[in-house]
Motif scaffolding. Structure first.
Motif, mmCIF file in Angstrom:
data_model
loop_
_atom_site.group_PDB
_atom_site.id
_atom_site.type_symbol
_atom_site.label_atom_id
_atom_site.label_comp_id
_atom_site.label_asym_id
_atom_site.label_seq_id
_atom_site.Cartn_x
_atom_site.Cartn_y
_atom_site.Cartn_z
ATOM 1 N N ALA A 231 0.738 -0.989 -0.009
ATOM 2 C CA ALA A 231 -0.015 -0.152 0.154
ATOM 3 C C ALA A 231 0.871 1.322 0.018
ATOM 4 C CB ALA A 231 -0.979 -0.031 1.208
ATOM 5 N N ALA A 232 0.299 2.164 -0.503
ATOM 6 C CA ALA A 232 1.095 3.358 -0.433
ATOM 7 C C ALA A 232 0.302 4.729 -0.816
ATOM 8 C CB ALA A 232 2.189 3.425 -1.745
ATOM 9 N N VAL A 233 1.004 5.927 -0.610
ATOM 10 C CA VAL A 233 0.364 7.152 -1.049
ATOM 11 C C VAL A 233 0.868 7.813 -2.225
ATOM 12 C CG1 VAL A 233 -0.019 9.548 -0.266
ATOM 13 C CG2 VAL A 233 -0.049 7.666 1.640
ATOM 14 N N SER A 234 0.241 8.351 -3.048
ATOM 15 C CA SER A 234 0.828 8.653 -4.404
ATOM 16 C C SER A 234 1.624 9.901 -4.336
ATOM 17 C CB SER A 234 -0.488 8.921 -5.285
ATOM 18 O OG SER A 234 -1.362 10.290 -4.666
ATOM 19 N N PRO A 235 2.616 10.207 -5.145
ATOM 20 C CA PRO A 235 3.503 11.355 -4.854
ATOM 21 C C PRO A 235 2.455 12.759 -4.870
ATOM 22 C CG PRO A 235 4.394 9.739 -6.376
ATOM 23 C CD PRO A 235 2.938 9.194 -6.077
ATOM 24 N N CYS A 236 1.402 12.645 -5.619
ATOM 25 C CA CYS A 236 0.725 13.874 -5.681
ATOM 26 C C CYS A 236 0.102 14.201 -4.405
ATOM 27 C CB CYS A 236 -0.163 13.989 -6.855
ATOM 28 S SG CYS A 236 -1.616 12.605 -6.564
ATOM 29 N N GLY A 237 -0.145 13.430 -3.422
ATOM 30 C CA GLY A 237 -0.675 13.446 -2.172
ATOM 31 C C GLY A 237 -2.263 13.165 -2.229
ATOM 32 N N ARG A 238 -2.929 12.915 -3.441
ATOM 33 C CA ARG A 238 -4.506 12.889 -3.539
ATOM 34 C C ARG A 238 -4.818 11.367 -3.277
ATOM 35 N NH1 ARG A 238 -6.233 14.398 -9.190
ATOM 36 N NH2 ARG A 238 -8.304 13.705 -8.296
ATOM 37 N N PHE A 239 -3.928 10.276 -3.614
ATOM 38 C CA PHE A 239 -4.420 9.119 -3.536
ATOM 39 C C PHE A 239 -3.773 8.130 -2.406
ATOM 40 C CE2 PHE A 239 -4.952 10.550 -8.203
ATOM 41 C CZ PHE A 239 -6.168 10.604 -8.061
ATOM 42 N N VAL A 240 -4.575 7.063 -2.070
ATOM 43 C CA VAL A 240 -3.936 5.916 -1.596
ATOM 44 C C VAL A 240 -4.560 4.608 -2.080
ATOM 45 C CG1 VAL A 240 -4.262 4.513 0.662
ATOM 46 C CG2 VAL A 240 -3.890 7.213 0.799
ATOM 47 N N ALA A 241 -3.661 3.974 -2.237
ATOM 48 C CA ALA A 241 -3.878 2.595 -3.124
ATOM 49 C C ALA A 241 -3.206 1.396 -2.362
ATOM 50 C CB ALA A 241 -3.104 2.804 -4.631
ATOM 51 N N SER A 242 -3.971 0.332 -2.808
ATOM 52 C CA SER A 242 -3.366 -1.031 -2.164
ATOM 53 C C SER A 242 -3.713 -2.193 -3.076
ATOM 54 C CB SER A 242 -4.067 -1.336 -0.753
ATOM 55 O OG SER A 242 -5.772 -1.716 -1.422
ATOM 56 N N CYS A 243 -2.765 -3.366 -2.720
ATOM 57 C CA CYS A 243 -2.839 -4.631 -3.663
ATOM 58 C C CYS A 243 -2.828 -5.665 -2.387
ATOM 59 C CB CYS A 243 -1.828 -4.533 -4.733
ATOM 60 S SG CYS A 243 -0.070 -4.564 -4.157
ATOM 61 N N LYS A 250 -6.656 -1.454 -5.794
ATOM 62 C CA LYS A 250 -7.566 -0.403 -5.532
ATOM 63 C C LYS A 250 -7.092 0.943 -5.210
ATOM 64 C CE LYS A 250 -10.688 -4.153 -4.002
ATOM 65 N NZ LYS A 250 -11.516 -4.601 -3.043
ATOM 66 N N VAL A 251 -7.801 2.045 -5.828
ATOM 67 C CA VAL A 251 -7.181 3.532 -5.427
ATOM 68 C C VAL A 251 -8.421 4.263 -4.775
ATOM 69 C CG1 VAL A 251 -6.057 5.537 -6.590
ATOM 70 C CG2 VAL A 251 -5.630 3.078 -7.411
ATOM 71 N N TRP A 252 -8.003 4.794 -3.663
ATOM 72 C CA TRP A 252 -9.131 5.978 -3.235
ATOM 73 C C TRP A 252 -8.552 7.314 -3.128
ATOM 74 C CZ3 TRP A 252 -7.702 1.154 -1.342
ATOM 75 C CH2 TRP A 252 -8.725 0.288 -1.007
ATOM 76 N N GLU A 253 -9.345 8.413 -3.201
ATOM 77 C CA GLU A 253 -8.965 9.684 -3.028
ATOM 78 C C GLU A 253 -9.227 10.139 -1.799
ATOM 79 O OE1 GLU A 253 -9.208 14.122 -5.231
ATOM 80 O OE2 GLU A 253 -10.467 12.555 -5.744
ATOM 81 N N VAL A 254 -8.455 10.524 -1.013
ATOM 82 C CA VAL A 254 -8.458 11.252 0.143
ATOM 83 C C VAL A 254 -8.799 12.679 0.024
ATOM 84 C CG1 VAL A 254 -7.612 11.738 2.454
ATOM 85 C CG2 VAL A 254 -6.959 9.838 1.478
ATOM 86 N N CYS A 255 -10.064 13.160 0.470
ATOM 87 C CA CYS A 255 -10.860 14.359 -0.004
ATOM 88 C C CYS A 255 -10.754 15.389 1.083
ATOM 89 C CB CYS A 255 -12.199 14.205 -0.705
ATOM 90 S SG CYS A 255 -12.217 13.121 -2.079
ATOM 91 N N PHE A 256 -10.343 16.679 0.947
ATOM 92 C CA PHE A 256 -10.460 17.657 1.888
ATOM 93 C C PHE A 256 -11.231 18.786 1.077
ATOM 94 C CE2 PHE A 256 -6.973 15.122 3.090
ATOM 95 C CZ PHE A 256 -6.706 15.232 4.411
ATOM 96 N N GLY A 257 -11.910 19.662 2.143
ATOM 97 C CA GLY A 257 -12.604 20.762 1.632
ATOM 98 C C GLY A 257 -11.555 21.982 1.466
#
Length: 441
Positions: A231-243, A250-257
């Motif tokens: 699992a890792a955080v993407s270099p852009c800081g938007r995503f977290v992914a796992s295998c 699977k890839v998720w976006e960590v969303c902030f306001g």
């Protein structure tokens, strides 16, 4: 009467003299025998000590020889072997400003190396001690002024701040409190977003925690992959992914306001196409591409620059056969031009566009490679697996850049653009020639 007494006294004195002489003679014989026995014992002891004294020397020589042989590796592309750790290195991380490489090891230290020293003869580093524990994972903060670690015994995250003293030296100070224990399974990986908004910790079951920087959990994910393998955080800081055990990533976006407040962790997209479980994956620097490597004996390159909120799916660019095994890792150069795959103690480097195998590095470490990553400039590829850290020139990256610029030159219509490309091609060729001509470690 007197004569008789005198004779008797004379005889008595004579007898005493004879007895004394006999006693003295026997004592001399005993002393001589004792001396001979002592000499024999001394000789035997000396004979026994000679091999004993030689043996430790031989053992010391053997230990030194074994120690030297552990780090014996040479290759045309080897830029540096970093050897200050006294125990096996467990993790590596390059800072986002490109200046530093962090490494942690079982020797209870975190080392900070300067990337500008990679091509020097001596490789100096700064040492941060991990008191009463040792770090198994390390990640730089976005501003490169702090790093987070995972503690082996404490089984949690500890933050270290890096500050400069008045004399110019660096000081490392641990945060007053470690993160709380909120997990049951062993740690798999940690990461910190380039935005500085969250920290990720992933575990070998199916759990991923998203934390704020103060140690409060923002969200917990269940990957539903039976077990997580990476699992890792993407270099852009938007995503977290796992295998994991399943065939997808699977890839998720960590969303902030807009005000920086946490909103949610939303499912972004999946990478589907492997026929067996996925060992590992990696992002390009802009997160527009990803590489995955699987138990099915292939790596795949994906275009992930999609609008997933409009139901647009990532698409497969290439599938390439490769050697892989349990523990195999993948790295993708920041520009997405080069794929590196580890398999045991070996590393293979591929051209990401053509899939061509360009470099094979055999026996890089004496033990299985446990970390593999490119620096942010794409000039170097670093890996760890024993007490040494190997840093390689990214020659396939230079070649790929030259080919891409040559293709652009053929299509260029503007004269200024042609001249600029020709200059860049010349510079890249000179850099590659320098790399290939340089003496390896």
């Amino acid at each position: 009467m007197e004569v008789a007494a005198l004779v008797a006294l004379t005889l008595l004195l004579g007898a005493l003299v004879i007895l004394v002489a006999i006693a003295v003679g026997k004592r001399k014989e005993e002393i001589r025998e004792e001396i001979e026995q002592a000499a024999e014992l001394t000789a035997e002891g000396s004979a026994a000590k000679v091999p004993a004294s030689k043996k430790p020397k031989q053992e010391k020589l053997r230990v030194r020889k074994d120690k030297a042989s552990q780090h014996t590796f040479s290759h045309q592309l080897l830029a540096a072997s970093l050897k200050s750790h006294s125990a096996n290195v467990t993790c590596l991380d390059f800072s986002s400003n490109g200046k530093y490489l962090a490494s942690c090891a079982d020797d209870r230290t975190v080392r900070i190396w300067s990337t500008k020293d990679f091509l020097e003869r001596e490789h100096k580093c700064l040492r941060a001690n991990v008191d009463l524990d040792h770090a198994t994972l390390v990640r730089f903060s976005p501003d490169s002024r702090a790093f987070i670690t995972w503690l082996a015994n404490g089984d949690t995250i500890r933050i270290f701040k890096m500050t400069k003293k008045e004399d110019g030296t660096m000081n490392f100070k641990a945060a007053p409190e470690d993160f709380p224990l909120k997990h049951k399974a062993p740690i798999l990986n940690i990461g910190i977003a380039e935005t500085g908004k969250f920290i990720m910790s992933a575990y070998t079951d199916t759990t991923i925690h998203i934390w704020d920087l103060k140690g409060e959990i923002l969200a917990s994910l269940n990957t539903n992959q039976m077990t997580n393998s990476y699992a890792a955080v993407s270099p852009c800081g938007r995503f977290v992914a796992s295998c994991g055990f399943t065939t997808d990533v699977k890839v998720w976006e960590v969303c902030f306001g807009k005000g920086g407040e946490f909103k949610e962790v939303a499912r972004a997209f999946d990478l589907k196409g492997h026929s067996a479980g996925v060992h590992a994956f990696a992002f390009s620097n802009d997160s527009h591409k990803m590489v995955t490597v699987s138990k099915d004996g292939t790596w795949k390159l994906w275009n992930t620059n999609v609008e997933y909120k409009k139901q647009q799916d990532p698409y497969l660019l290439r599938t390439v056969p490769c050697s892989s095994s349990e523990g195999t890792l993948a790295a993708l150069s920041p520009d997405g031009r080069v794929v590196a795959i580890s398999d045991g103690c070996n590393v293979a480097m591929f051209n990401a566009t053509t899939g061509q195998l360009e470099e094979e590095l055999h026996g890089v470490h004496s033990e299985e490679i446990n970390d593999l990553r490119f620096d942010v400039t794409g000039r170097f590829l670093a890996c760890s697996g024993d007490k040494a850290i190997r840093v390689f020139h990214n020659a396939p990256g230079y070649r790929a850049a030259i080919r891409d610029m040559q293709d652009m030159l053929k299509k260029a219509q503007n004269e200024a653009m042609k001249q600029r490309l020709q200059q860049q091609i010349s510079e890249a060729r000179r850099a590659l020639d320098t790399v290939l001509a340089a003496p390896n470690e």
